[in-house]
Design an enzyme around this catalytic site. Structure first.
Site, PDB file in Angstrom:
ATOM      1  N   MET A 218      -8.806   9.634  10.616  1.00 42.85           N
ATOM      2  CA  MET A 218      -8.895  10.304   9.316  1.00 42.85           C
ATOM      3  C   MET A 218      -8.760   9.254   8.188  1.00 42.85           C
ATOM      4  O   MET A 218      -9.407   8.230   8.214  1.00 42.85           O
ATOM      5  CB  MET A 218      -7.858  11.418   9.198  1.00 42.85           C
ATOM      6  CG  MET A 218      -7.875  12.402  10.354  1.00 42.85           C
ATOM      7  SD  MET A 218      -9.411  13.343  10.454  1.00 42.85           S
ATOM      8  CE  MET A 218      -9.074  14.362  11.899  1.00 42.85           C
ATOM      9  N   SER A 219      -7.877   9.518   7.226  1.00 48.43           N
ATOM     10  CA  SER A 219      -7.804   8.621   6.070  1.00 48.43           C
ATOM     11  C   SER A 219      -7.059   7.315   6.323  1.00 48.43           C
ATOM     12  O   SER A 219      -6.973   6.475   5.423  1.00 48.43           O
ATOM     13  CB  SER A 219      -7.173   9.346   4.878  1.00 48.43           C
ATOM     14  OG  SER A 219      -8.086  10.280   4.342  1.00 48.43           O
ATOM     15  N   VAL A 220      -6.554   7.101   7.524  1.00 49.24           N
ATOM     16  CA  VAL A 220      -6.114   5.750   7.889  1.00 49.24           C
ATOM     17  C   VAL A 220      -7.308   4.800   7.787  1.00 49.24           C
ATOM     18  O   VAL A 220      -7.149   3.599   7.572  1.00 49.24           O
ATOM     19  CB  VAL A 220      -5.484   5.740   9.300  1.00 49.24           C
ATOM     20  CG1 VAL A 220      -5.228   4.320   9.791  1.00 49.24           C
ATOM     21  CG2 VAL A 220      -4.171   6.530   9.293  1.00 49.24           C
TER      22      VAL A 220
ATOM     23  N   LYS B 125      -9.190   4.548   5.346  1.00 47.63           N
ATOM     24  CA  LYS B 125      -9.155   3.961   4.004  1.00 47.63           C
ATOM     25  C   LYS B 125      -8.403   2.636   3.997  1.00 47.63           C
ATOM     26  O   LYS B 125      -8.784   1.684   3.306  1.00 47.63           O
ATOM     27  CB  LYS B 125      -8.489   4.929   3.019  1.00 47.63           C
ATOM     28  CG  LYS B 125      -9.273   6.195   2.712  1.00 47.63           C
ATOM     29  CD  LYS B 125      -8.509   7.073   1.722  1.00 47.63           C
ATOM     30  CE  LYS B 125      -9.340   8.269   1.276  1.00 47.63           C
ATOM     31  NZ  LYS B 125      -9.649   9.213   2.359  1.00 47.63           N
TER      32      LYS B 125
END
Length: 429
Positions: free
Chosen positions: A148-150, A152
């Site tokens: 997921m947003s890891v 980023k």
């Protein structure tokens, strides 16, 4: 059909979804529920990207370990036969550590917290050795899980790396590197403002608002079907984002910042985010398993949330950062970059944001910094993904999860005190 496909893309692009039914971790175990088992699976056990069912709880608990079966992807090559191997010294006492969740007066054990947070995988390193490792549901030691947003944090770290090497000037504008951004909100935003998400954007991720810009961004990233209206890929959409307010004043966590940074990084290096991540980080680490990124119809990697990886490989990355860029007998990232990350970002700008539950935190190079007494900082993603680094305790935690609620605000009251309890325990070892 078009609407159903678009719905699935919105879900995968944002990671935001309210639980359709509140089953506990045991009742929603994807193996017990029998998703996609059989030749063919029974009709009631088939999950699909076409109708969006693959990202609805409890089917989500299966899908997070099988994303490449639902969406087009591109590979992040690992090191092959030169993989790094952790030593293990498992500590059974960790399961029985007791802490008090932030939203409760009733204590909880570490073991109980794993089920409470729908944990799929948990790994704890202490001084570079594995002291705790568990797998649940569909996740296996050789498996991959959606980060997921890891994702980023990987993109932000690559951006920060190029700043440290002088390839990017953090004070120059986005349009200086990507001329196509001229006229957009990112045209006059600096590289630093993009990396730290202090851009002023007319962009809403309010999923209850049918006119919110997130819907257009998600439609642009839809790889399955297109209409003649609107942008046809992520980059085309980024050119349309308009400015609202002033850059550099308030932290605003918005996924489009990461995808703009991915575009800038690719422009100056001539490489995609997956290729650059492989060459500069994944292979040097000694990662064992190829990771992968979801891509849009133009083959553009979803830099803001599309990465899937192996848990031990993620732990290698976390340990490398804890060791100030050195790992596997190599200085993989500059020490100056890691020190910049460890110092954190603009706490005043963060304090003006909507993150009232994370009082005193900051954001730097797409890392979250707690500024607690241990100086802990983390990569974070919806539904409970994290790489949590506690320098004082010489600890790295990697957690993969499939919590029915996407927002970390639903998970933090249990997770953050649990991590700190383990850190305090390891300080005594």
């Amino acid at each position: 059909m078009q609407k159903l496909i678009l719905t699935s893309l919105v879900l995968i692009s944002t990671g935001i979804l309210r639980a359709q039914a509140v089953l506990d971790a045991d009742a929603s175990d994807p193996v017990k529920m029998g998703w996609m088992q059989g030749f063919p699976p029974p009709s009631g056990k088939i999950v699909s990207a076409i109708d969006g069912s693959f990202f609805k709880f409890p089917a989500l608990r299966y899908s997070v370990c099988h994303m490449r079966e639902f969406m087009p992807t591109t590979v992040v090559k690992a090191s092959g036969e030169k993989g790094y191997h952790f030593k293990s010294r498992l500590d059974e006492n960790i399961d029985n550590l007791v802490f008090t969740p932030h939203n409760s007066e009733k204590s909880m054990t570490w073991r109980e917290s794993l089920a409470a947070n729908y944990t799929d995988g948990m790994l704890v390193l202490h001084k570079g050795k594995i002291v705790y490792e568990r797998y649940f549901g569909e996740l296996r030691p050789d498996g991959l899980h959606a980060a997921m947003s890891v994702s980023k944090t990987f993109t932000g770290t690559l951006g920060g790396l190029l700043v440290a090497e002088g390839v990017l000037d953090e004070n120059r504008r986005g349009a200086d590197y990507v001329p196509e951004l001229e006229g957009s909100a990112f045209g006059d935003a600096t590289v630093r403002q993009i990396l730290d998400m202090t851009t002023g954007l007319k962009y809403s991720e309010d999923y209850s608002d049918p006119k919110a810009e997130i819907w257009a961004f998600s439609a642009a990233g839809n790889p399955f079907s297109k209409t003649e209206e609107g942008p046809s890929n992520y980059y085309d959409y980024l050119k349309t984002v308009q400015k609202e307010g002033e850059h550099g004043e308030v932290f605003g966590y918005k996924t489009v910042n990461t995808d703009v940074m991915g575009w800038i990084v690719s422009k100056v290096t001539g490489k995609s985010i997956p290729d650059l991540l492989s060459g500069r980080i994944w292979k040097p680490l000694g990662a064992h398993f190829d990771g992968y990124f979801q891509i849009d119809g133009a083959g553009i990697a979803f830099a803001g949330g599309g990465f899937s990886a192996n848990m031990r490989d993620m732990a290698m990355f976390g340990e490398m950062v804890r060791k100030k860029g050195k790992f596997n007998k190599k200085q993989i990232l500059p020490e100056s970059l890691i020190e910049d990350i460890m110092n954190g970002g603009d706490r005043e700008a963060f304090g003006k944001s909507a993150y009232s539950s994370l009082k005193g935190w900051s954001y730097r190079n797409m890392w979250w910094h707690t500024h607690n007494e241990h100086g802990a900082f983390a990569a974070r993603g919806v539904h409970g993904q994290t790489i949590y680094i506690d320098p004082a305790a010489e600890m790295v935690i990697v957690r993969f999860s499939s919590h029915p609620e996407a927002k970390n605000s639903k998970i933090d009251p249990t997770s953050l005190p649990a991590y700190h309890a383990v850190a305090k325990y390891l300080l005594t070892k």
